[in-house]
Design a protein around this motif. Sequence first.
Motif, PDB file in Angstrom:
ATOM      1  N   ARG A 112      86.946 136.458  25.164  1.00  0.00           N
ATOM      2  CA  ARG A 112      87.009 137.784  24.982  1.00  0.00           C
ATOM      3  C   ARG A 112      88.559 138.383  25.226  1.00  0.00           C
ATOM      4  O   ARG A 112      89.021 139.029  24.316  1.00  0.00           O
ATOM      5  CB  ARG A 112      86.264 138.728  25.985  1.00  0.00           C
ATOM      6  CG  ARG A 112      86.410 140.255  25.918  1.00  0.00           C
ATOM      7  CD  ARG A 112      85.494 140.769  26.903  1.00  0.00           C
ATOM      8  NE  ARG A 112      84.388 140.683  26.241  1.00  0.00           N
ATOM      9  CZ  ARG A 112      83.159 140.079  27.071  1.00  0.00           C
ATOM     10  NH1 ARG A 112      83.213 139.399  27.920  1.00  0.00           N
ATOM     11  NH2 ARG A 112      81.892 140.035  26.091  1.00  0.00           N
ATOM     12  N   GLU A 129      91.323 136.456  25.102  1.00  0.00           N
ATOM     13  CA  GLU A 129      91.997 136.066  23.920  1.00  0.00           C
ATOM     14  C   GLU A 129      92.100 136.793  22.646  1.00  0.00           C
ATOM     15  O   GLU A 129      92.983 137.094  21.862  1.00  0.00           O
ATOM     16  CB  GLU A 129      91.955 134.505  23.947  1.00  0.00           C
ATOM     17  CG  GLU A 129      92.514 133.724  25.092  1.00  0.00           C
ATOM     18  CD  GLU A 129      94.113 133.716  25.380  1.00  0.00           C
ATOM     19  OE1 GLU A 129      94.824 133.536  24.394  1.00  0.00           O
ATOM     20  OE2 GLU A 129      94.304 134.084  26.594  1.00  0.00           O
ATOM     21  N   ASN A 130      90.698 136.968  22.411  1.00  0.00           N
ATOM     22  CA  ASN A 130      90.344 137.880  21.276  1.00  0.00           C
ATOM     23  C   ASN A 130      91.059 139.210  21.161  1.00  0.00           C
ATOM     24  O   ASN A 130      91.678 139.561  20.060  1.00  0.00           O
ATOM     25  CB  ASN A 130      89.009 138.018  21.257  1.00  0.00           C
ATOM     26  CG  ASN A 130      88.252 136.690  20.759  1.00  0.00           C
ATOM     27  OD1 ASN A 130      88.827 135.765  20.239  1.00  0.00           O
ATOM     28  ND2 ASN A 130      86.780 136.860  20.667  1.00  0.00           N
ATOM     29  N   ILE A 131      91.054 139.906  22.346  1.00  0.00           N
ATOM     30  CA  ILE A 131      91.592 141.102  22.338  1.00  0.00           C
ATOM     31  C   ILE A 131      93.234 141.361  22.531  1.00  0.00           C
ATOM     32  O   ILE A 131      93.700 141.886  21.578  1.00  0.00           O
ATOM     33  CB  ILE A 131      91.303 141.889  23.954  1.00  0.00           C
ATOM     34  CG1 ILE A 131      89.887 142.151  23.549  1.00  0.00           C
ATOM     35  CG2 ILE A 131      92.113 143.073  23.939  1.00  0.00           C
ATOM     36  CD1 ILE A 131      89.141 142.633  24.922  1.00  0.00           C
ATOM     37  N   THR A 132      93.881 140.200  22.868  1.00  0.00           N
ATOM     38  CA  THR A 132      95.172 139.898  22.729  1.00  0.00           C
ATOM     39  C   THR A 132      95.563 139.720  21.246  1.00  0.00           C
ATOM     40  O   THR A 132      96.344 139.995  20.791  1.00  0.00           O
ATOM     41  CB  THR A 132      95.930 138.854  23.610  1.00  0.00           C
ATOM     42  OG1 THR A 132      95.410 139.255  24.863  1.00  0.00           O
ATOM     43  CG2 THR A 132      97.349 138.763  23.549  1.00  0.00           C
ATOM     44  N   ALA A 133      94.453 138.722  20.578  1.00  0.00           N
ATOM     45  CA  ALA A 133      94.834 138.332  19.255  1.00  0.00           C
ATOM     46  C   ALA A 133      94.985 139.490  18.361  1.00  0.00           C
ATOM     47  O   ALA A 133      95.614 139.579  17.355  1.00  0.00           O
ATOM     48  CB  ALA A 133      93.955 137.196  18.857  1.00  0.00           C
ATOM     49  N   ALA A 134      93.850 140.228  18.638  1.00  0.00           N
ATOM     50  CA  ALA A 134      93.667 141.566  17.613  1.00  0.00           C
ATOM     51  C   ALA A 134      95.072 142.412  17.793  1.00  0.00           C
ATOM     52  O   ALA A 134      95.514 143.099  16.845  1.00  0.00           O
ATOM     53  CB  ALA A 134      92.690 142.418  17.776  1.00  0.00           C
ATOM     54  N   SER A 147      97.911 141.261  18.322  1.00  0.00           N
ATOM     55  CA  SER A 147      98.937 140.620  17.987  1.00  0.00           C
ATOM     56  C   SER A 147      99.313 140.886  16.276  1.00  0.00           C
ATOM     57  O   SER A 147     100.250 140.297  15.841  1.00  0.00           O
ATOM     58  CB  SER A 147      98.789 139.086  18.058  1.00  0.00           C
ATOM     59  OG  SER A 147      98.666 139.089  19.655  1.00  0.00           O
ATOM     60  N   CYS A 167      91.310 142.877  12.922  1.00  0.00           N
ATOM     61  CA  CYS A 167      91.894 141.891  12.134  1.00  0.00           C
ATOM     62  C   CYS A 167      92.489 140.942  12.958  1.00  0.00           C
ATOM     63  O   CYS A 167      93.098 141.359  14.082  1.00  0.00           O
ATOM     64  CB  CYS A 167      93.011 142.351  11.065  1.00  0.00           C
ATOM     65  SG  CYS A 167      93.472 141.216   9.990  1.00  0.00           S
ATOM     66  N   CYS A 178      98.150 134.438  18.878  1.00  0.00           N
ATOM     67  CA  CYS A 178      98.630 135.256  19.769  1.00  0.00           C
ATOM     68  C   CYS A 178     100.154 135.563  19.967  1.00  0.00           C
ATOM     69  O   CYS A 178     100.717 134.454  20.050  1.00  0.00           O
ATOM     70  CB  CYS A 178      98.024 135.253  21.123  1.00  0.00           C
ATOM     71  SG  CYS A 178      96.252 135.607  21.366  1.00  0.00           S
TER      72      CYS A 178
END
Lengths: 96, 157
Positions: free
Chosen positions: A51, A53-58, A60, B58, B104
Amino acid sequence: MLVMRRRAGESLLIGEAIEIEVLEIFGTRVKLGIAAPDSVVIQRKEIKIARDENITAARSVRQQNISSFLNQVASQPAGAPVKNLTDASILTTKCT
Amino acid sequence: MPRIQTKCFDELEYSPDAVCEFPYGIPGFEAEHAFVFLEQPATHPLMFMQSLHRPDVCFILLPVQAADRHYELCLSEENLFALRLPADSQPRIGKDVLCGAMVCAPDDQRPHPTVNLFAPIVVNLKQKIGIQAIQTEYSPRHPLISQDRQEELVACS
């Protein structure tokens, strides 16, 4: 880290309000029962990691980051082949 | 053809066949059950996993084997079931499934970009069903490029 040995059917207490019982052990897997107040969030650690990492990825996904990622990926040394994800025409919407 | 508002490429037409269903969403985005995967020659090999219903949701994906060419998927029985794949074998990356790791950007916890090889996005290509699988053998913050290469780039710049 505190290390404790427990057999199936035995429990441990964390503070006054949280109890963790070892219900079953089979091979490499352990089934746990957890009793805790509603205010305590219980989650699998790997889901919490995913979760976060996903939030950081979004966050990014910005144009300048995309350019920087591309520069770095394109600078992979020779011999590290960059493969296609898949037969993309089936799966993806082409953006031209 | 229906149209989708995307975060990076404005509005695009898409084929309903291209929509991938994520029955459980993904952690942090449990309400997003439909994504399309976008690619563009200019951004190859990166791909974009765009929510069908929320333009602001996304993710940038890198094929796992571009991050680690020896990457091997080891899906649990539950994962195989969720993906509607046979329980007796592992799927082939790029043939049976798409397997991409989220990228990331650097932040206060990571000095360089990272890819999440611990929780790859896996999509059954035939059924268009996807999950985020957990692969505990791998790191959630694998460097986008190796440390040696990083130092080399800094030295060159």
